[in-house]
Design an enzyme around this catalytic site. Structure first.
Site, short mmCIF file in Angstrom:
data_model
loop_
_atom_site.label_atom_id
_atom_site.label_comp_id
_atom_site.label_asym_id
_atom_site.label_seq_id
_atom_site.Cartn_x
_atom_site.Cartn_y
_atom_site.Cartn_z
N ASP A 116 46.87 163.06 155.98
CA ASP A 116 45.68 162.25 155.75
C ASP A 116 44.78 162.34 156.99
OD1 ASP A 116 45.10 159.54 153.74
OD2 ASP A 116 43.92 159.78 155.58
N ASN A 145 47.41 154.49 144.64
CA ASN A 145 46.36 153.57 144.22
C ASN A 145 45.74 154.05 142.91
OD1 ASN A 145 46.57 151.84 146.49
ND2 ASN A 145 45.43 153.32 147.71
N VAL A 168 39.62 158.36 146.42
CA VAL A 168 39.56 159.76 146.00
C VAL A 168 40.18 159.87 144.61
CG1 VAL A 168 40.30 162.12 146.49
CG2 VAL A 168 39.66 160.59 148.38
N HIS A 219 47.05 160.97 143.95
CA HIS A 219 47.80 161.31 145.17
C HIS A 219 48.81 160.23 145.48
CE1 HIS A 219 44.03 159.26 146.16
NE2 HIS A 219 44.70 158.66 147.13
N HIS A 277 50.55 158.54 148.74
CA HIS A 277 50.58 158.39 150.20
C HIS A 277 52.04 158.29 150.62
CE1 HIS A 277 46.27 156.98 150.74
NE2 HIS A 277 46.44 156.72 149.46
P1 5GP Z 1 42.94 156.29 148.29
O1 5GP Z 1 42.26 155.07 148.82
O2 5GP Z 1 42.10 157.03 147.28
O3 5GP Z 1 44.33 155.98 147.76
O4 5GP Z 1 43.20 157.21 149.53
C1 5GP Z 1 42.46 158.35 149.82
C2 5GP Z 1 42.96 158.88 151.14
O5 5GP Z 1 42.44 160.19 151.31
C3 5GP Z 1 42.53 158.06 152.35
O6 5GP Z 1 43.68 157.63 153.07
C4 5GP Z 1 41.65 159.02 153.15
O7 5GP Z 1 41.82 158.86 154.54
C5 5GP Z 1 42.11 160.37 152.66
N1 5GP Z 1 41.08 161.40 152.68
C6 5GP Z 1 39.82 161.28 152.17
N2 5GP Z 1 39.14 162.43 152.33
C7 5GP Z 1 39.99 163.28 152.96
C8 5GP Z 1 39.85 164.62 153.40
O8 5GP Z 1 38.81 165.26 153.26
N3 5GP Z 1 40.93 165.18 154.02
C9 5GP Z 1 42.10 164.50 154.20
N4 5GP Z 1 43.09 165.17 154.82
N5 5GP Z 1 42.27 163.23 153.78
C10 5GP Z 1 41.22 162.63 153.17
#
Ligand code: 5GP
Ligand code: ZN
Length: 113
Positions: free
Chosen positions: A30, A87, A96, A100, A102
Site C-alpha cells: 500500500d 472494505n 478504490v 482488495h 488489506h
Molecule cells: P480502500 O479504502 O479502498 O479499502 O483502500 C484503498 C487503499 O489503496 C488505501 O489504503 C490506499 O492507500 C491504497 N492505494 C490507493 N491508490 C494506490 C496506488 O496508486 N498505489 C498503491 N500501492 N496503493 C494505493
C-alpha cells in the site's frame, strides 16, 4: 479496465512494489501504509467490490486467502498476528473500486469502529 489504478498496477502500467503475482491474484505494498506491514492483495480480474463477486470467482477467494497466509509468514507476522480487511461501499470507506484485501500487521491494533 484502463481507468482503474489497480488494473494498471496488475498489468505493469502503473508503478507499485509488487511482492507476489500469479494467474489469479497480485499483491503489492500500500502506498499509504497504516502499519509497518500493509499489503494489498487483489484479484487480477476487475471486480469493483464484494457486491459484484460471483460464484465463479470462488477459486480466486481461496487464492486470496492462501496468498495472505504466505505473505503473513514471509513478512514475519505469523506469531505476532495480523488483520485482513475488505472494505465494501461508502460506509466502509472503500476508496478504490477494485476489490482488495488489506493485510496489516506489525503493530498492536484496536477493534474497528
Ligand atoms: P480502500 O479504502 O479502498 O479499502 O483502500 C484503498 C487503499 O489503496 C488505501 O489504503 C490506499 O492507500 C491504497 N492505494 C490507493 N491508490 C494506490 C496506488 O496508486 N498505489 C498503491 N500501492 N496503493 C494505493
Ligand atoms: Zn481494476
Amino acid at each position: 479496465m484502463s481507468s482503474c489504478i489497480f488494473c494498471n498496477i496488475i498489468q505493469g502500467k502503473a508503478p507499485a512494489e509488487i511482492v507476489y503475482q500469479d494467474e489469479l491474484v497480485t499483491a503489492f505494498h500500500d502506498n499509504h501504509p497504516v502499519a509497518p506491514v500493509h499489503l494489498l492483495i487483489v484479484p487480477n480480474k476487475h471486480i469493483p467490490s464484494l457486491n459484484e463477486w460471483e460464484a465463479s470467482d470462488e477459486p480466486t477467494a481461496g487464492r486470496l486467502l492462501s496468498v495472505a497466509k504466505c505473505l503473513a509468514e514471509q513478512f514475519h507476522l505469523r506469531q505476532s498476528g495480523y488483520r485482513l480487511i475488505t472494505n465494501t461501499g461508502a460506509d466502509s470507506g472503500q476508496a478504490v473500486f477494485h476489490l482488495h484485501v488489506h493485510l496489516i500487521g506489525g503493530r498492536r491494533m484496536r477493534f474497528l469502529g
